[in-house]
Design a protein around this motif. Structure first.
Motif, PDB file in Angstrom:
ATOM      1  N   THR A  61      -7.596  16.293  -9.963  1.00 39.86           N
ATOM      2  CA  THR A  61      -6.243  16.653 -10.388  1.00 39.86           C
ATOM      3  C   THR A  61      -5.207  15.877  -9.588  1.00 39.86           C
ATOM      4  OG1 THR A  61      -6.995  18.875 -10.949  1.00 39.86           O
ATOM      5  CG2 THR A  61      -4.641  18.574 -10.666  1.00 39.86           C
ATOM      6  N   SER A  62      -5.411  15.784  -8.291  1.00 42.05           N
ATOM      7  CA  SER A  62      -4.486  15.056  -7.432  1.00 42.05           C
ATOM      8  C   SER A  62      -4.443  13.576  -7.793  1.00 42.05           C
ATOM      9  CB  SER A  62      -4.900  15.220  -5.970  1.00 42.05           C
ATOM     10  OG  SER A  62      -4.079  14.461  -5.140  1.00 42.05           O
ATOM     11  N   ILE A  63      -5.590  12.984  -8.031  1.00 38.36           N
ATOM     12  CA  ILE A  63      -5.636  11.563  -8.379  1.00 38.36           C
ATOM     13  C   ILE A  63      -4.890  11.303  -9.683  1.00 38.36           C
ATOM     14  CG2 ILE A  63      -7.181   9.706  -9.109  1.00 38.36           C
ATOM     15  CD1 ILE A  63      -9.215  10.861  -7.058  1.00 38.36           C
ATOM     16  N   ILE A  64      -5.128  12.139 -10.678  1.00 36.25           N
ATOM     17  CA  ILE A  64      -4.462  11.951 -11.973  1.00 36.25           C
ATOM     18  C   ILE A  64      -2.964  12.195 -11.847  1.00 36.25           C
ATOM     19  CG2 ILE A  64      -4.299  12.827 -14.338  1.00 36.25           C
ATOM     20  CD1 ILE A  64      -7.325  13.312 -14.192  1.00 36.25           C
ATOM     21  N   GLN A  65      -2.569  13.175 -11.075  1.00 34.00           N
ATOM     22  CA  GLN A  65      -1.138  13.445 -10.888  1.00 34.00           C
ATOM     23  C   GLN A  65      -0.459  12.301 -10.136  1.00 34.00           C
ATOM     24  OE1 GLN A  65       0.414  15.545 -12.472  1.00 34.00           O
ATOM     25  NE2 GLN A  65       2.155  16.354 -11.369  1.00 34.00           N
ATOM     26  N   LEU A  66      -1.143  11.733  -9.161  1.00 28.66           N
ATOM     27  CA  LEU A  66      -0.571  10.590  -8.450  1.00 28.66           C
ATOM     28  C   LEU A  66      -0.510   9.349  -9.340  1.00 28.66           C
ATOM     29  CD1 LEU A  66      -2.135  11.111  -4.913  1.00 28.66           C
ATOM     30  CD2 LEU A  66       0.254  11.451  -5.586  1.00 28.66           C
ATOM     31  N   MET A  67      -1.439   9.208 -10.275  1.00 25.92           N
ATOM     32  CA  MET A  67      -1.357   8.123 -11.258  1.00 25.92           C
ATOM     33  C   MET A  67      -0.156   8.329 -12.178  1.00 25.92           C
ATOM     34  SD  MET A  67      -5.406   7.525 -12.108  1.00 25.92           S
ATOM     35  CE  MET A  67      -5.062   6.988 -13.743  1.00 25.92           C
ATOM     36  N   SER A  68       0.115   9.584 -12.542  1.00 30.02           N
ATOM     37  CA  SER A  68       1.306   9.892 -13.327  1.00 30.02           C
ATOM     38  C   SER A  68       2.566   9.521 -12.545  1.00 30.02           C
ATOM     39  CB  SER A  68       1.311  11.378 -13.687  1.00 30.02           C
ATOM     40  OG  SER A  68       2.508  11.740 -14.308  1.00 30.02           O
ATOM     41  N   CYS A  69       2.562   9.836 -11.275  1.00 30.05           N
ATOM     42  CA  CYS A  69       3.677   9.489 -10.389  1.00 30.05           C
ATOM     43  C   CYS A  69       3.886   7.981 -10.365  1.00 30.05           C
ATOM     44  CB  CYS A  69       3.376  10.019  -8.993  1.00 30.05           C
ATOM     45  SG  CYS A  69       4.426   9.405  -7.705  1.00 30.05           S
ATOM     46  N   LEU A  70       2.800   7.242 -10.250  1.00 29.19           N
ATOM     47  CA  LEU A  70       2.887   5.786 -10.222  1.00 29.19           C
ATOM     48  C   LEU A  70       3.451   5.233 -11.530  1.00 29.19           C
ATOM     49  CD1 LEU A  70       2.205   3.142  -8.699  1.00 29.19           C
ATOM     50  CD2 LEU A  70      -0.036   3.235  -9.814  1.00 29.19           C
ATOM     51  N   CYS A  71       3.017   5.792 -12.653  1.00 26.16           N
ATOM     52  CA  CYS A  71       3.498   5.314 -13.959  1.00 26.16           C
ATOM     53  C   CYS A  71       4.990   5.550 -14.141  1.00 26.16           C
ATOM     54  CB  CYS A  71       2.715   5.993 -15.087  1.00 26.16           C
ATOM     55  SG  CYS A  71       1.042   5.376 -15.266  1.00 26.16           S
ATOM     56  N   VAL A  72       5.474   6.722 -13.780  1.00 22.66           N
ATOM     57  CA  VAL A  72       6.907   6.988 -13.949  1.00 22.66           C
ATOM     58  C   VAL A  72       7.722   6.135 -12.981  1.00 22.66           C
ATOM     59  CG1 VAL A  72       7.135   8.995 -12.419  1.00 22.66           C
ATOM     60  CG2 VAL A  72       8.613   8.790 -14.383  1.00 22.66           C
ATOM     61  N   MET A  73       7.178   5.866 -11.802  1.00 24.45           N
ATOM     62  CA  MET A  73       7.869   4.992 -10.859  1.00 24.45           C
ATOM     63  C   MET A  73       7.958   3.568 -11.415  1.00 24.45           C
ATOM     64  SD  MET A  73       6.898   3.715  -7.052  1.00 24.45           S
ATOM     65  CE  MET A  73       5.651   2.658  -7.729  1.00 24.45           C
ATOM     66  N   ILE A  74       6.881   3.091 -12.010  1.00 20.88           N
ATOM     67  CA  ILE A  74       6.881   1.750 -12.598  1.00 20.88           C
ATOM     68  C   ILE A  74       7.907   1.664 -13.726  1.00 20.88           C
ATOM     69  CG2 ILE A  74       5.508   0.156 -14.003  1.00 20.88           C
ATOM     70  CD1 ILE A  74       3.081   1.006 -12.278  1.00 20.88           C
ATOM     71  N   ALA A  75       7.926   2.670 -14.604  1.00 17.32           N
ATOM     72  CA  ALA A  75       8.866   2.660 -15.729  1.00 17.32           C
ATOM     73  C   ALA A  75      10.311   2.662 -15.241  1.00 17.32           C
ATOM     74  CB  ALA A  75       8.611   3.867 -16.627  1.00 17.32           C
ATOM     75  N   ALA A  76      10.641   3.548 -14.333  1.00 16.30           N
ATOM     76  CA  ALA A  76      12.020   3.629 -13.844  1.00 16.30           C
ATOM     77  C   ALA A  76      12.399   2.385 -13.041  1.00 16.30           C
ATOM     78  CB  ALA A  76      12.203   4.887 -13.006  1.00 16.30           C
ATOM     79  N   SER A  77      11.459   1.823 -12.324  1.00 22.19           N
ATOM     80  CA  SER A  77      11.742   0.609 -11.553  1.00 22.19           C
ATOM     81  C   SER A  77      11.988  -0.583 -12.465  1.00 22.19           C
ATOM     82  CB  SER A  77      10.583   0.294 -10.607  1.00 22.19           C
ATOM     83  OG  SER A  77      10.430   1.302  -9.659  1.00 22.19           O
ATOM     84  N   ILE A  78      11.156  -0.729 -13.500  1.00 23.02           N
ATOM     85  CA  ILE A  78      11.368  -1.816 -14.455  1.00 23.02           C
ATOM     86  C   ILE A  78      12.725  -1.657 -15.127  1.00 23.02           C
ATOM     87  CG2 ILE A  78      10.603  -2.777 -16.669  1.00 23.02           C
ATOM     88  CD1 ILE A  78       7.732  -2.158 -15.808  1.00 23.02           C
ATOM     89  N   TYR A  79      13.043  -0.439 -15.547  1.00 18.16           N
ATOM     90  CA  TYR A  79      14.327  -0.198 -16.209  1.00 18.16           C
ATOM     91  C   TYR A  79      15.485  -0.511 -15.268  1.00 18.16           C
ATOM     92  CZ  TYR A  79      17.638   1.845 -19.456  1.00 18.16           C
ATOM     93  OH  TYR A  79      18.673   2.024 -20.335  1.00 18.16           O
ATOM     94  N   THR A  80      15.365  -0.123 -14.012  1.00 18.18           N
ATOM     95  CA  THR A  80      16.415  -0.389 -13.038  1.00 18.18           C
ATOM     96  C   THR A  80      16.614  -1.889 -12.843  1.00 18.18           C
ATOM     97  OG1 THR A  80      15.896   1.656 -11.867  1.00 18.18           O
ATOM     98  CG2 THR A  80      17.160   0.026 -10.665  1.00 18.18           C
ATOM     99  N   ASP A  81      15.511  -2.591 -12.701  1.00 12.94           N
ATOM    100  CA  ASP A  81      15.579  -4.022 -12.430  1.00 12.94           C
ATOM    101  C   ASP A  81      16.045  -4.833 -13.628  1.00 12.94           C
ATOM    102  OD1 ASP A  81      15.097  -6.394 -10.817  1.00 12.94           O
ATOM    103  OD2 ASP A  81      13.379  -6.739 -12.145  1.00 12.94           O
ATOM    104  N   ARG A  82      15.612  -4.469 -14.823  1.00 14.77           N
ATOM    105  CA  ARG A  82      15.847  -5.279 -16.011  1.00 14.77           C
ATOM    106  C   ARG A  82      16.829  -4.660 -16.995  1.00 14.77           C
ATOM    107  NH1 ARG A  82      12.294  -9.786 -16.304  1.00 14.77           N
ATOM    108  NH2 ARG A  82      13.439  -9.972 -18.219  1.00 14.77           N
ATOM    109  N   ARG A  83      17.615  -3.686 -16.577  1.00 14.12           N
ATOM    110  CA  ARG A  83      18.500  -2.970 -17.482  1.00 14.12           C
ATOM    111  C   ARG A  83      19.444  -3.888 -18.251  1.00 14.12           C
ATOM    112  NH1 ARG A  83      23.272  -2.569 -18.463  1.00 14.12           N
ATOM    113  NH2 ARG A  83      23.809  -3.189 -16.365  1.00 14.12           N
ATOM    114  N   GLU A  84      20.026  -4.851 -17.586  1.00 11.30           N
ATOM    115  CA  GLU A  84      20.950  -5.749 -18.290  1.00 11.30           C
ATOM    116  C   GLU A  84      20.240  -6.520 -19.394  1.00 11.30           C
ATOM    117  OE1 GLU A  84      23.410  -8.303 -16.009  1.00 11.30           O
ATOM    118  OE2 GLU A  84      24.057  -6.692 -14.694  1.00 11.30           O
TER     119      GLU A  84
END
Length: 167
Positions: A98-121
């Motif tokens: 459960t912890s591993i899968i939840q941390l993978m979820s954490c990683l995915c949302v971080m990647i999405a928000a980071s990409i959006y932040t970096d490439r928003r323009e």
């Protein structure tokens, strides 16, 4: 122990709800006359344009969409596995998956928000002339909820690791 389990369940459900809202709602980038998310750009709440191959940086937007969906799915799977592991496994073996899968979820949302932040323009440039309008705006509450969901899923994943040794 029951109070701790109830808190973790509520915390996990809250994390999933935040991920659903951040993924679905149309408020990642907002301005006075428009609002945009990872799926579409709307001007005056009536003229909505779906984000498709006509957008200049469409593959990047697809990456944001895919990782947000994946994070939501992983969070839901982690909750189901948590419930199953709660009654099936003995102490010391619980909640690692459960912890591993939840941390993978954490990683995915971080990647999405980071990409959006970096490439928003670049993400809102398209052939329809909306870039000039969407250039002047602010991050919306869905974007902020995505980062809050990142923190919640990270904390939740760590709580499952700590909880695995409790009786």
């Amino acid at each position: 122990m029951l109070v701790l389990l109830a808190f973790i369940i509520i915390f996990h459900i809250t994390s999933a709800a935040l991920l659903f809202i951040a993924t679905i709602d149309n408020a990642w980038w907002v301005g006075e006359e428009f609002f945009a998310d990872v799926w579409r750009v709307c001007v005056n709440s009536t003229n909505c344009t779906e984000i498709d191959a006509s957008f200049q940086d469409y593959p990047t937007m697809q990456a944001v969409q895919a990782t947000m969906i994946l994070s939501t799915i992983l969070c839901c799977i982690a909750f189901l596995i948590f419930v199953l592991q709660l009654f099936r496994l003995k102490q010391g073996e619980r909640f690692v998956l459960t912890s591993i899968i939840q941390l993978m979820s954490c990683l995915c949302v971080m990647i999405a928000a980071s990409i959006y932040t970096d490439r928003r323009e670049d993400l809102h440039k398209n052939n329809l002339g909306l870039y000039a309008l969407t250039q002047n705006g602010n991050y919306g509450y869905s974007f902020i909820l995505a980062w809050v969901a990142f923190a919640f899923t990270f904390i939740s994943g760590l709580m499952y690791l700590i909880l695995r040794k409790r009786k």
